[in-house]
Scaffold this active site. Structure first.
Site, short mmCIF file in Angstrom:
data_model
loop_
_atom_site.label_atom_id
_atom_site.label_comp_id
_atom_site.label_asym_id
_atom_site.label_seq_id
_atom_site.Cartn_x
_atom_site.Cartn_y
_atom_site.Cartn_z
N ASP A 170 10.67 -31.12 8.18
CA ASP A 170 11.16 -30.09 7.27
C ASP A 170 10.68 -28.71 7.71
OD1 ASP A 170 12.06 -31.45 4.36
OD2 ASP A 170 10.76 -32.68 5.62
N LYS A 171 11.53 -27.70 7.53
CA LYS A 171 11.11 -26.34 7.82
C LYS A 171 10.22 -25.81 6.71
CE LYS A 171 12.48 -21.57 8.50
NZ LYS A 171 13.56 -20.57 8.48
#
Length: 439
Positions: free
Chosen positions: A87-88
């Site tokens: 995930d960013k």
């Protein structure tokens, strides 16, 4: 009775398996609220041509970080290996490998919000197969319950999950698009060989959670097919829709060609999402008809554990009256897994009652099985496979006062999941809120 949000019903999920009231709350009020720690089956040594590092990053997209890291080191991105993207909007920890790299070279690396720790060396690079799962440490904030009620709901939900042996292995909203759950709709039209309908759905179908001006310009393009107007009005961040419209300006009838402008992983996502929608629907139907997820019944198809401890979807066996006791002994010990189909043109369906459920859903949804051979875009064709229907997990929780929201509480949930599973399948059972609050 807990009402399931309409957007989840659109992706084939129309129930909760826990009956307790939700705790509500919000996710990701700050990046640190979402932590992911990669789990691999590797042990590193002290020798080898690959330098093995532990990378911790905050608010970075994995590919962008690798790009910037290799620019600083003046090497090709092909020399960097990793087991999975993360995930960013999170703080994530994972291993990476760099081919033919000395430790001293890392002294020149100063990237914002990243930390690199040397773990050792190996003669094997990091690859996708090295990932076995992820540990999630997730904080739910802005919970408007008193502490006693909050503890009661958390303990009851946790006990219910434990009693069930886990939660359904649903495909989460991210598979379909949290703001605009359209990917399975596009995939269905592709499988029905209506490529024009698929393209127009992706480019121009509007959804109520989008900004109003985006909805308006999508609606105009949907009605008029004026792609030049669309290119003027679509925000630049809608780069995939814009790429398709650029193609259609010069070749207005070449809808299959417009899909070719998208990256291969995005194109494949559409049919996968349609398969995921059917799969979610089958699991819900199974639950509503009283069949267990954590135990096989006659007619089920199970798959077996591989050396990494994960389901081996290439090793399936049908459950019969003769072998059911032995199969359930393996299922109980997490050495075998009950499955449901990700439908394709060569799908193996269960028999008995599980098979009746699978066939009923396929019939009710009018799924064109042969359509998974996609003649206009052959690379999107899918034979189908089976996927385990239960996520075995053992969540832990911690309650604290919420320093960001006065008078409210925060809960930190800590659980591990195998690769390919969705943290939202756990979170939704605890929170019972609209998916956008979980994205």
């Amino acid at each position: 009775m807990n009402n399931v949000p309409n957007v989840e019903k659109q992706i084939g999920i129309d129930l909760y398996t826990t009956k307790t009231p939700g705790i509500g709350g919000k996710l990701r009020q700050q990046t640190e609220d979402f932590g992911v720690i990669e789990i691999t089956n590797r042990e590193e040594g002290t020798e080898g041509k690959y330098l093995i590092l532990e990378l911790t990053k905050r608010n970075w997209e994995t590919h962008h970080l690798i790009r910037d890291l290799t620019r600083i080191l003046r090497i090709s991105q092909k020399r960097v290996g990793f087991a999975g993207t993360k995930d960013k909007r999170a703080v994530t920890t994972q291993k990476i490998s760099i081919y033919d790299m000395e430790e001293e070279a890392l002294q020149n690396v100063h990237l914002k919000d990243t930390e690199l720790k040397i773990l050792g060396r190996s003669n094997k690079s990091l690859e996708l197969g090295d990932l076995t799962g992820n540990e999630f440490i997730i904080t739910v904030r802005d919970i408007d319950l008193d502490e006693k009620e909050l503890e009661s709901r958390l303990s009851q939900t946790t006990a219910s999950i434990k009693e069930q042996g886990g939660v359904p292995n649903f495909f989460g909203i991210q598979r379909f698009g949290a703001l605009r759950p359209i990917t399975h709709v596009v995939g269905e039209s592709i499988v029905r060989n209506d490529i024009e309908k698929a393209a127009m759905a992706y480019i121009a179908a509007s959804y109520p959670d989008e900004p109003e001006d985006t909805q308006e310009v999508r609606n105009r393009v949907f009605e008029t097919k004026d792609y030049i107007e669309g290119l003027k009005g679509y925000p630049l961040q809608l780069r995939y829709e814009r790429a398709m419209m650029h193609h259609l300006v010069s070749k207005p009838e070449d809808y299959a060609g417009s899909f070719e402008t998208l990256p291969a992983n995005i194109r494949k996502m559409f049919v996968h999402a349609y398969q995921s929608y059917i799969y979610n629907t089958i699991i819900c139907s199974r639950i509503k008809k009283g069949l267990p997820l954590n135990r096989a019944v006659v007619g089920d198809i199970v798959c077996f554990k591989n050396k990494a401890g994960l389901p081996d979807k290439s090793r399936n066996e049908r459950v019969t009256e003769d072998n059911i006791d032995g199969m359930n002994n393996l299922v109980k010990r997490n050495r075998a897994f009950v499955t449901a189909p990700l439908v394709g043109y060569s799908s193996e369906l269960a028999s008995g009652v599980p098979g009746e459920i699978e066939r009923e859903v396929i019939e009710e949804l009018n799924v064109p099985i042969e359509g998974f051979k996609v003649p206009s875009m052959e690379e999107l064709s899918s034979k189908g496979l089976r996927r385990e229907i239960l996520l075995s997990t053992d969540p832990k929780y911690f309650i604290e006062e919420d320093e960001l929201n006065e008078g409210k509480y925060r809960v930190t949930l800590d659980f591990s999941l195998p690769k390919g599973s969705y943290a939202t399948t756990i979170l939704r059972e605890y929170m019972k809120v609209e998916p956008l609050k979980m994205s």
